[in-house]
Design a protein around this motif. Sequence first.
Motif, PDB file in Angstrom:
ATOM      1  N   HIS A  56       0.823  -1.209   0.000  1.00 13.15           N
ATOM      2  CA  HIS A  56       0.000   0.000   0.000  1.00 13.15           C
ATOM      3  C   HIS A  56       0.860   1.263   0.000  1.00 13.15           C
ATOM      4  O   HIS A  56       0.582   2.217  -0.734  1.00 13.15           O
ATOM      5  CB  HIS A  56      -0.929  -0.004   1.222  1.00 13.15           C
ATOM      6  CG  HIS A  56      -1.831   1.185   1.288  1.00 13.15           C
ATOM      7  ND1 HIS A  56      -1.667   2.174   2.219  1.00 13.15           N
ATOM      8  CD2 HIS A  56      -2.894   1.559   0.524  1.00 13.15           C
ATOM      9  CE1 HIS A  56      -2.596   3.107   2.035  1.00 13.15           C
ATOM     10  NE2 HIS A  56      -3.351   2.752   1.013  1.00 13.15           N
ATOM     11  N   LEU A  57       1.914   1.268   0.806  1.00  6.13           N
ATOM     12  CA  LEU A  57       2.795   2.437   0.860  1.00  6.13           C
ATOM     13  C   LEU A  57       3.493   2.683  -0.473  1.00  6.13           C
ATOM     14  O   LEU A  57       3.698   3.839  -0.876  1.00  6.13           O
ATOM     15  CB  LEU A  57       3.838   2.246   1.967  1.00  6.13           C
ATOM     16  CG  LEU A  57       3.400   2.642   3.379  1.00  6.13           C
ATOM     17  CD1 LEU A  57       4.473   2.268   4.389  1.00  6.13           C
ATOM     18  CD2 LEU A  57       3.090   4.129   3.456  1.00  6.13           C
ATOM     19  N   THR A  58       3.873   1.620  -1.165  1.00  5.92           N
ATOM     20  CA  THR A  58       4.514   1.764  -2.478  1.00  5.92           C
ATOM     21  C   THR A  58       3.559   2.404  -3.473  1.00  5.92           C
ATOM     22  O   THR A  58       3.934   3.321  -4.224  1.00  5.92           O
ATOM     23  CB  THR A  58       4.969   0.392  -3.006  1.00  5.92           C
ATOM     24  OG1 THR A  58       5.849  -0.216  -2.058  1.00  5.92           O
ATOM     25  CG2 THR A  58       5.688   0.533  -4.340  1.00  5.92           C
ATOM     26  N   VAL A  59       2.306   1.932  -3.482  1.00  3.39           N
ATOM     27  CA  VAL A  59       1.288   2.499  -4.371  1.00  3.39           C
ATOM     28  C   VAL A  59       1.037   3.963  -4.025  1.00  3.39           C
ATOM     29  O   VAL A  59       0.929   4.822  -4.911  1.00  3.39           O
ATOM     30  CB  VAL A  59      -0.018   1.685  -4.287  1.00  3.39           C
ATOM     31  CG1 VAL A  59      -1.151   2.391  -5.020  1.00  3.39           C
ATOM     32  CG2 VAL A  59       0.191   0.291  -4.869  1.00  3.39           C
ATOM     33  N   VAL A  60       0.943   4.267  -2.732  1.00  2.00           N
ATOM     34  CA  VAL A  60       0.720   5.654  -2.290  1.00  2.00           C
ATOM     35  C   VAL A  60       1.864   6.561  -2.752  1.00  2.00           C
ATOM     36  O   VAL A  60       1.627   7.666  -3.256  1.00  2.00           O
ATOM     37  CB  VAL A  60       0.568   5.715  -0.750  1.00  2.00           C
ATOM     38  CG1 VAL A  60       0.676   7.157  -0.247  1.00  2.00           C
ATOM     39  CG2 VAL A  60      -0.758   5.113  -0.323  1.00  2.00           C
TER      40      VAL A  60
END
Length: 311
Positions: free
Chosen positions: A244-248
């Motif tokens: 999720h953090l990578t996508v964000v």
Amino acid sequence: MDTSNKSSTTDFILLGFSDWPQLEGIISVVVSVFYLVTLVGNTTIILVSNLDPQLHTPMYFFLSNLSFVDLCYTASIIPQMLINLWSPVKSITYGGCMLQSFFALDLGATECLLLAMMAYDRYAAVCQPLHYTVIMHPQLCRKMVVVSWLGGLGCALIICSLTLQLPRCGNQNVDNFFCEITDLFKMACIYSKVIQSVFSALSVIFLLLPLSLIFTSYGVITRAVMQIKSASRWRKILNTCGSHLTVVALFYGTAISMYLMPRNNSTSQNEGKFIALIYTIIIPGLNPLIYSLRNKDVKNAVKRMLCIGKW
């Protein structure tokens, strides 16, 4: 007044990458590959999230909605883009241009809100594990998704309805490969302080406010994770939160560059086109890869579906 009415029915010219004709063939191949990856990857995420009972959880409910947003977003831009790359005529109808700008704004704002909702889900899963099923019950998840979709729709309706009122005085050239709302502002022959103020306010609401909520959620998650001694739980949390953090990081990094960073000269405008290329074409294709490659649940669900398909 006559000029304004005439211009409202005239096709637009999407200049795109016409300043670099030698790159158009390469760009068309890259776009085609990523569009195929986007279609296959996001469709797979939606199917496994809905068909596999083990993935009937809030996280995959939000993820399937995110994948659907990416599918709709690319479908509103890439087909017309490929037609223009393969053709000497770089035009788009007035109606098609308005729809592109509307859907790009609508789906982009919806994705911002969905990513914030997913951050809250990760906070509940990590920091409130014993009460997670009570906090993230299906009815709340559905309401959160509805709020995301309606929020994006409201944002697009406000901005696009105001933009339609701007006179263009015969301007037809859109200096981009798709009809992006800020490019339509530049085509107007007057400066509207009201529209710019509304757009700036909505950019803060739909970009910076959700991002601050994401940072807050992960700040609390980081503090909770530091107290965990189980190595296996550490890895599981890092896998789900890391995706999720990578996508964000990818999404917000390019979105903020597009909408909040000033671009006043031709060099900055050209840089903006390549940022937009990453934002609109590459990231929607990377999202399902990021979630599937770093997530054992998704990979196992795909394997189970493939095994059932063989039988």
